[in-house]
Scaffold this motif. Structure first.
Motif, PDB file in Angstrom:
ATOM      1  N   GLY A   1       0.808  -1.225   0.000  1.00  0.00           N
ATOM      2  CA  GLY A   1       0.000   0.000   0.000  1.00  0.00           C
ATOM      3  C   GLY A   1       0.838   1.270   0.000  1.00  0.00           C
ATOM      4  N   TRP A   2       0.553   2.142   0.961  1.00  0.00           N
ATOM      5  CA  TRP A   2       1.080   3.502   0.872  1.00  0.00           C
ATOM      6  C   TRP A   2       2.417   3.711   1.565  1.00  0.00           C
ATOM      7  CZ3 TRP A   2      -3.318   2.346  -1.129  1.00  0.00           C
ATOM      8  CH2 TRP A   2      -3.877   3.182  -2.094  1.00  0.00           C
ATOM      9  N   SER A   3       3.103   4.737   1.094  1.00  0.00           N
ATOM     10  CA  SER A   3       4.397   5.138   1.615  1.00  0.00           C
ATOM     11  C   SER A   3       4.446   6.668   1.536  1.00  0.00           C
ATOM     12  CB  SER A   3       5.478   4.499   0.738  1.00  0.00           C
ATOM     13  OG  SER A   3       6.756   4.970   1.077  1.00  0.00           O
ATOM     14  N   GLY A   4       5.180   7.297   2.452  1.00  0.00           N
ATOM     15  CA  GLY A   4       5.325   8.756   2.393  1.00  0.00           C
ATOM     16  C   GLY A   4       4.101   9.515   2.865  1.00  0.00           C
TER      17      GLY A   4
ATOM     18  N   SER B   1       7.332  13.410   5.637  1.00  0.00           N
ATOM     19  CA  SER B   1       7.961  14.699   5.954  1.00  0.00           C
ATOM     20  C   SER B   1       7.526  15.164   7.350  1.00  0.00           C
ATOM     21  CB  SER B   1       7.640  15.742   4.883  1.00  0.00           C
ATOM     22  OG  SER B   1       6.247  15.762   4.651  1.00  0.00           O
ATOM     23  N   ASP B   2       6.298  14.849   7.716  1.00  0.00           N
ATOM     24  CA  ASP B   2       5.779  15.254   9.025  1.00  0.00           C
ATOM     25  C   ASP B   2       5.889  14.079  10.010  1.00  0.00           C
ATOM     26  OD1 ASP B   2       4.278  15.967  11.220  1.00  0.00           O
ATOM     27  OD2 ASP B   2       2.631  16.861  10.054  1.00  0.00           O
ATOM     28  N   LYS B   3       6.963  14.108  10.823  1.00  0.00           N
ATOM     29  CA  LYS B   3       7.233  12.955  11.716  1.00  0.00           C
ATOM     30  C   LYS B   3       6.175  12.805  12.817  1.00  0.00           C
ATOM     31  CE  LYS B   3      11.145  12.438   9.470  1.00  0.00           C
ATOM     32  NZ  LYS B   3      11.094  11.719   8.192  1.00  0.00           N
ATOM     33  N   ASN B   4       5.622  13.930  13.259  1.00  0.00           N
ATOM     34  CA  ASN B   4       4.559  13.834  14.265  1.00  0.00           C
ATOM     35  C   ASN B   4       3.340  13.126  13.695  1.00  0.00           C
ATOM     36  OD1 ASN B   4       5.958  15.040  16.327  1.00  0.00           O
ATOM     37  ND2 ASN B   4       5.267  17.114  15.755  1.00  0.00           N
ATOM     38  N   ALA B   5       3.024  13.504  12.479  1.00  0.00           N
ATOM     39  CA  ALA B   5       1.874  12.874  11.814  1.00  0.00           C
ATOM     40  C   ALA B   5       2.127  11.373  11.669  1.00  0.00           C
ATOM     41  CB  ALA B   5       1.642  13.511  10.447  1.00  0.00           C
ATOM     42  N   TYR B   6       3.376  11.026  11.348  1.00  0.00           N
ATOM     43  CA  TYR B   6       3.725   9.608  11.227  1.00  0.00           C
ATOM     44  C   TYR B   6       3.482   8.883  12.550  1.00  0.00           C
ATOM     45  CZ  TYR B   6       6.575   5.406  11.183  1.00  0.00           C
ATOM     46  OH  TYR B   6       7.002   4.112  11.323  1.00  0.00           O
ATOM     47  N   ASN B   7       4.022   9.461  13.642  1.00  0.00           N
ATOM     48  CA  ASN B   7       3.872   8.803  14.946  1.00  0.00           C
ATOM     49  C   ASN B   7       2.414   8.670  15.365  1.00  0.00           C
ATOM     50  OD1 ASN B   7       6.493   8.028  15.727  1.00  0.00           O
ATOM     51  ND2 ASN B   7       7.011  10.201  16.022  1.00  0.00           N
ATOM     52  N   GLU B   8       1.668   9.714  15.117  1.00  0.00           N
ATOM     53  CA  GLU B   8       0.239   9.661  15.454  1.00  0.00           C
ATOM     54  C   GLU B   8      -0.477   8.571  14.666  1.00  0.00           C
ATOM     55  OE1 GLU B   8      -1.754  13.449  14.863  1.00  0.00           O
ATOM     56  OE2 GLU B   8      -0.370  14.347  16.337  1.00  0.00           O
ATOM     57  N   THR B   9      -0.164   8.504  13.389  1.00  0.00           N
ATOM     58  CA  THR B   9      -0.826   7.525  12.524  1.00  0.00           C
ATOM     59  C   THR B   9      -0.447   6.107  12.931  1.00  0.00           C
ATOM     60  OG1 THR B   9      -0.641   9.176  10.781  1.00  0.00           O
ATOM     61  CG2 THR B   9      -1.337   6.995  10.098  1.00  0.00           C
ATOM     62  N   LEU B  10       0.849   5.953  13.281  1.00  0.00           N
ATOM     63  CA  LEU B  10       1.329   4.642  13.737  1.00  0.00           C
ATOM     64  C   LEU B  10       0.570   4.198  14.986  1.00  0.00           C
ATOM     65  CD1 LEU B  10       3.561   2.457  13.267  1.00  0.00           C
ATOM     66  CD2 LEU B  10       5.000   3.771  14.835  1.00  0.00           C
ATOM     67  N   MET B  11       0.410   5.109  15.921  1.00  0.00           N
ATOM     68  CA  MET B  11      -0.303   4.782  17.158  1.00  0.00           C
ATOM     69  C   MET B  11      -1.772   4.480  16.886  1.00  0.00           C
ATOM     70  SD  MET B  11       2.077   4.722  19.210  1.00  0.00           S
ATOM     71  CE  MET B  11       1.390   4.550  20.843  1.00  0.00           C
ATOM     72  N   LYS B  12      -2.312   5.223  15.960  1.00  0.00           N
ATOM     73  CA  LYS B  12      -3.713   5.010  15.619  1.00  0.00           C
ATOM     74  C   LYS B  12      -3.911   3.602  15.037  1.00  0.00           C
ATOM     75  CE  LYS B  12      -7.346   6.789  12.663  1.00  0.00           C
ATOM     76  NZ  LYS B  12      -7.632   7.634  11.525  1.00  0.00           N
ATOM     77  N   LEU B  13      -3.026   3.232  14.124  1.00  0.00           N
ATOM     78  CA  LEU B  13      -3.145   1.903  13.519  1.00  0.00           C
ATOM     79  C   LEU B  13      -2.929   0.808  14.565  1.00  0.00           C
ATOM     80  CD1 LEU B  13      -3.615   0.178  10.989  1.00  0.00           C
ATOM     81  CD2 LEU B  13      -1.158   0.264  10.553  1.00  0.00           C
ATOM     82  N   ALA B  14      -1.937   1.018  15.429  1.00  0.00           N
ATOM     83  CA  ALA B  14      -1.678   0.035  16.492  1.00  0.00           C
ATOM     84  C   ALA B  14      -2.928  -0.145  17.362  1.00  0.00           C
ATOM     85  CB  ALA B  14      -0.492   0.481  17.340  1.00  0.00           C
ATOM     86  N   GLY B  15      -3.579   0.947  17.653  1.00  0.00           N
ATOM     87  CA  GLY B  15      -4.816   0.898  18.445  1.00  0.00           C
ATOM     88  C   GLY B  15      -5.898   0.089  17.736  1.00  0.00           C
ATOM     89  N   LEU B  16      -6.001   0.288  16.449  1.00  0.00           N
ATOM     90  CA  LEU B  16      -6.999  -0.466  15.676  1.00  0.00           C
ATOM     91  C   LEU B  16      -6.702  -1.965  15.698  1.00  0.00           C
ATOM     92  CD1 LEU B  16      -7.405   1.877  12.530  1.00  0.00           C
ATOM     93  CD2 LEU B  16      -9.036   1.563  14.411  1.00  0.00           C
ATOM     94  N   PHE B  17      -5.413  -2.303  15.584  1.00  0.00           N
ATOM     95  CA  PHE B  17      -5.012  -3.714  15.658  1.00  0.00           C
ATOM     96  C   PHE B  17      -5.411  -4.315  17.014  1.00  0.00           C
ATOM     97  CE2 PHE B  17      -2.378  -5.769  12.380  1.00  0.00           C
ATOM     98  CZ  PHE B  17      -2.172  -4.746  11.473  1.00  0.00           C
TER      99      PHE B  17
END
Ligand SMILES: Nc1ncnc2c1ncn2[C@@H]1O[C@H](COP(=O)(O)OP(=O)(O)OP(=O)(O)O)[C@@H](O)[C@H]1O
Ligand SMILES: O=C([O-])CC(=O)C(=O)O
Ligand SMILES: [Ca+2]
Ligand SMILES: [Mn+2]
Length: 570
Positions: free
Chosen positions: A462-465, A525-541
């Motif tokens: 799927g997606w990258s960046g 480019s936005d590392k905060n957005a990355y971390n937030e998204t990572l946590m969000k996905l982890a929560g969904l899992f």
């Protein structure tokens, strides 16, 4: 008696072929070298004219002459329309709950098996049969499922459209003349009256579509959808019941084999790349979507492939492109009225445009479609969040965790009503087709991987960046290089580091793939957005996995504990 135990049980309710009609070259309706009439002991079945196992040429003639919207494309494929439904209807798939299935099957929350009673099934069956009886002809296909000769299943498909008959001709295993003569009683029958709706006032019905499975009767009835994938996936559900009863694992996976005999399985939900990545010019294709893993190795269930063709390109997917020729069925594509050139970019009918072709249309298909035990088990996820690495190596517990989770971003169209990618979890990468509880299949997979020493991998196609909308889909060329490195074994030799949160092992380099994309954080480019998204996905899992925490997987509790610990930590 249960379906799984009655392989040779004679059956009275399905028609039997008795007598052949004359061949008449002057009339398309009779041009059939082998058109038997059908003798039925079930008084409800009174098909007047049975077109039995017609050839592709004959089916083309019927489609073009009688089925609105059927045309021959510039490459010789039969382009046709499935009507209002251009994807499967999972909310209309029902299974008869009786004394056996009540205990055997997976019911309730998360299960794809919506219950119905026997009486309602018979009402729908009668409705389908009455409709088919009214037609001046029906198509009957007698074919096989499963290339493992000891576990072959005989299927009969009764349908109203040449399109459906040709689709199944391509997708099931085609019998030889001798096999057809000795076909006998089918193990399973589909009555496809898809053009005709169910009655919305019938008990249990919630729309005018119903796909009904009755295991003890060995029958399926289709009303209110002409989408051909219902037949293919309906039979897959049947295999998901029958095969585990024989200690054979049924899998929603693609499968191919290298020149040296190394087999890889590709798991993934619809649109994640099973067909695309198993169709590899440098390897033998065993199958693209449905397999069995027995004590002897792997076998394809089907005789054909069903490829997505939205944005299909000759350069990126040459083997699929070339398979779309005379004999192939093209569903819901748009083409030029005059030149009959197909425009694969056109989504105006649906995103879920498809091509169904016999597996022999792929030049390096392995016939018979069987192979030894898998060496690599590749889990494909099309991560719309863009935070999973393009590739990670999994230990057994992680493989099971991700297999049971079955995460992806469902790509538009294959299931009716879904128009853009959304995160989804589907147990065993195919909950829609499971008959038993997911942990039953997972336990079998764990046992087989352990016994045969297969390595698990998670590949994000799927997606990258960035997420869907801001990032972009990982280039198919890169994914192919990653898969090459898995097959060759070179990916086992590189260095790994563990990601935080998901604890995934990611390689430092893959031949011909830019190293900076291997850790997804680099591409945002936005590392905060990355971390937030990572946590969000982890929560969904984590949320999703809660339903499975009370089940034991396999014989000993140790594996269950390891699997529970193999998910994300946050
Ligand atoms: N990096 C990538 N890896 C794999 N596929 C990609 C990638 N980028 C784009 N694609 C596209 O994604 C689609 C993958 O669809 P494919 O037919 O392989 O799905 P599938 O897993 O076989 O689904 P189904 O079970 O519905 O048949 C193809 O159209 C392919 O061209
Ligand atoms: O079933 C279909 O229509 C297509 C398919 O392969 C899937 O959804 O897994
Ligand atoms: Ca596929
Ligand atoms: Mn599929």
């Amino acid at each position: 008696m249960a379906f799984g135990e009655t392989k040779t049980q004679p059956q009275t309710q399905t028609p039997e072929v008795v007598q052949a009609k004359k061949y008449d070259q002057n009339d398309v309706d009779k041009v059939s070298h082998f058109t038997p009439t059908i003798c039925v002991s079930d008084s409800a079945l009174k098909f007047t004219n049975v077109l039995y196992n017609l050839t592709p040429a004959e089916l083309y003639e019927h489609a073009v002459k009688y089925e609105k919207g059927s045309f021959i494309t510039s490459t010789g494929a039969l382009a046709t329309r499935s009507g209002a439904k251009t994807g499967r209807s999972p909310r209309d798939k029902r299974v008869v709950k009786d004394a056996t299935t009540q205990d055997d099957l997976w019911w309730g929350k998360g299960s794809p098996n919506i219950e119905m009673d026997e009486h309602t099934f018979m009402i729908n069956r009668e409705r389908a049969v009455d409709y088919l009886n009214c037609l001046d002809k029906v198509f009957v296909n007698d074919q096989f499922l499963n290339w493992d000769s000891e576990n072959k299943i005989k299927v009969r498909i009764v349908s109203a459209r040449a399109y459906h008959s040709l689709f199944m001709h391509n997708m099931c295993i085609r019998p030889t003349k001798e096999e057809l003569e000795n076909f006998g009683t089918p193990d399973f029958t589909i009555y496809n009256a898809g053009k005709f709706p169910c009655n919305r006032y019938t008990h249990y019905m919630t729309s005018s579509t119903s796909i009904d499975l009755h295991i003890a009767r060995k029958e399926m009835v289709i009303l209110g959808t002409m989408y051909a994938g219902e037949m293919k996936k309906g039979l897959f559900s049947v295999m998901h019941y029958l095969m585990p009863k024989r200690q054979i694992l049924s899998l929603h996976s693609g499968c191919n084999m290298g020149k040296s005999g190394d087999v890889a399985l590709f798991f993934g939900l619809s649109g994640t790349g099973k067909t695309t990545l198993s169709t590899d010019h440098n390897r033998y294709l065993i199958g693209d979507d449905e397999h069995c893993w027995s004590d002897k190795g792997v076998s394809n269930i089907e005789g054909g492939c069903y490829a997505k063709c939205i944005d299909l390109s000759r350069e990126k997917e040459p083997d699929i492109w070339n398979a779309i020729k005379f004999g192939a069925v093209l569903e819901n594509v748009v083409f030029d009225d005059y030149t009959r050139l197909v425009n694969y970019a056109d989504k105006s009918v649906t995103e879920n445009t498809r091509a169904a072709y016999p597996i022999e249309f792929i030049p390096n298909a392995l016939i018979p479609c069987v192979g030894p035990h898998p060496k690599n088990v590749i889990l494909l996820a099309c991560d719309a969040f863009g935070v999973l690495p393009p590739v990670s190596k999994l230990n057994l517990a992680q493989t099971m965790y991700h297999f049971i989770s079955g995460y992806t971003a469902l790509v538009a169209g294959t299931e009716d009503g879904i128009k853009e990618p959304t995160a989804t979890f589907s147990a065993c990468f195919g909950a829609a087709f499971l008959m038993l509880h997911p942990t039953k299949y997972a336990a079998m997979l764990a046992e087989k991987m352990q016994t045969h020493g297969a390595t698990g991998w998670l590949v994000n196609t799927g997606w990258s960046g960035g997420s869907y909308g801001s990032g972009s889909r990982i280039k198919l060329a890169y994914t192919r290089k990653i898969i090459d490195a898995i097959h060759s074994g070179s990916l086992l030799k590189t260095e790994y580091k563990k990601t935080k949160v998901f604890g995934l092992e990611i390689p430092s380099e893959v031949e011909e793939v830019p190293s900076e994309i291997l850790d997804p954080v680099n591409t945002w480019s936005d590392k905060n957005a990355y971390n937030e998204t990572l946590m969000k996905l982890a929560g969904l899992f984590k949320n999703n996995f809660e339903t499975f925490t009370n089940y034991q997987i396999g014989e000993d509790n140790k594996l269950t504990e390891e699997i529970l610990a193999a998910g994300p930590h946050c």
